[in-house]
Write an enzyme that holds these catalytic residues in place. Structure first.
Site, PDB file in Angstrom:
ATOM      1  N   ARG A  70     -22.823  72.658 -27.254  1.00 30.48           N
ATOM      2  CA  ARG A  70     -23.481  73.949 -27.477  1.00 30.48           C
ATOM      3  C   ARG A  70     -23.574  74.220 -28.971  1.00 30.48           C
ATOM      4  NH1 ARG A  70     -26.427  74.662 -23.720  1.00 30.48           N
ATOM      5  NH2 ARG A  70     -25.497  73.799 -21.884  1.00 30.48           N
ATOM      6  N   GLU A 126     -32.839  82.234 -23.782  1.00 28.78           N
ATOM      7  CA  GLU A 126     -31.513  82.184 -24.403  1.00 28.78           C
ATOM      8  C   GLU A 126     -30.528  83.104 -23.688  1.00 28.78           C
ATOM      9  OE1 GLU A 126     -30.214  80.222 -26.697  1.00 28.78           O
ATOM     10  OE2 GLU A 126     -32.089  79.153 -26.987  1.00 28.78           O
ATOM     11  N   ASN A 181     -27.296  81.820 -21.568  1.00 28.46           N
ATOM     12  CA  ASN A 181     -25.934  82.267 -21.905  1.00 28.46           C
ATOM     13  C   ASN A 181     -25.169  82.698 -20.661  1.00 28.46           C
ATOM     14  OD1 ASN A 181     -25.938  81.760 -24.629  1.00 28.46           O
ATOM     15  ND2 ASN A 181     -25.911  83.904 -25.252  1.00 28.46           N
TER      16      ASN A 181
END
Length: 147
Positions: free
Chosen positions: A104, A47, A51
């Protein structure tokens, strides 16, 4: 005092996310983690790196730094970029908030937080972001005595 540490630097390309996830998991194995602990760390790293790839840079050819170290039974992970930064960290950490468009989910920081014991995000507009995660790994010998 740091017992052991490693640093990785790689291009901010989606194909490198898996590399970062597996490298951190391999580094973690010295603490003899459970499969669940390894999966938690891999998810959190995935994650954080994603990002950076999605949000930090305008160009694909920028760098991501992953810095890990182990102190006692704690794995520390920093995912660092020198990209655009986050204008409002508190807002960005709210579940479902995203600047990445409707494809997203806005759950990246929530996922990182749920799979680690502590999450800290420091960001400076135009200078980048440091995501720091801590994961406590209970040593198996101590766990056996507690059961």
């Amino acid at each position: 005092m740091r017992k052991n540490e490693m640093k990785l630097e790689f291009d901010s390309r989606s194909c490198n996310e898996g590399f970062a996830r597996v490298a951190v998991a391999a580094f973690l194995t010295q603490l003899n983690p459970t499969l669940e602990e390894v999966a938690d760390v891999k998810t959190a790293v995935s994650e954080a790196v994603t990002n950076v790839i999605i949000h930090a840079y305008d160009r694909e050819e920028e760098k991501v730094l992953v810095h890990c170290w182990i102190e006692d039974e704690t794995l520390w992970i920093e995912v660092i970029d020198h990209g655009r930064g986050i204008a409002d960290v508190a807002q960005a950490m709210e579940p479902l908030y995203t600047t990445g468009g409707e494809e997203r989910s806005g759950l990246g920081f929530s996922v990182m937080e749920s799979f680690t014991d502590r999450l800290r995000v420091v960001s400076h507009k135009g200078r980048g972001t440091v995501v720091t995660m801590e994961k406590y790994i209970m040593l198996r010998e101590r766990q056996a005595r507690q059961d």
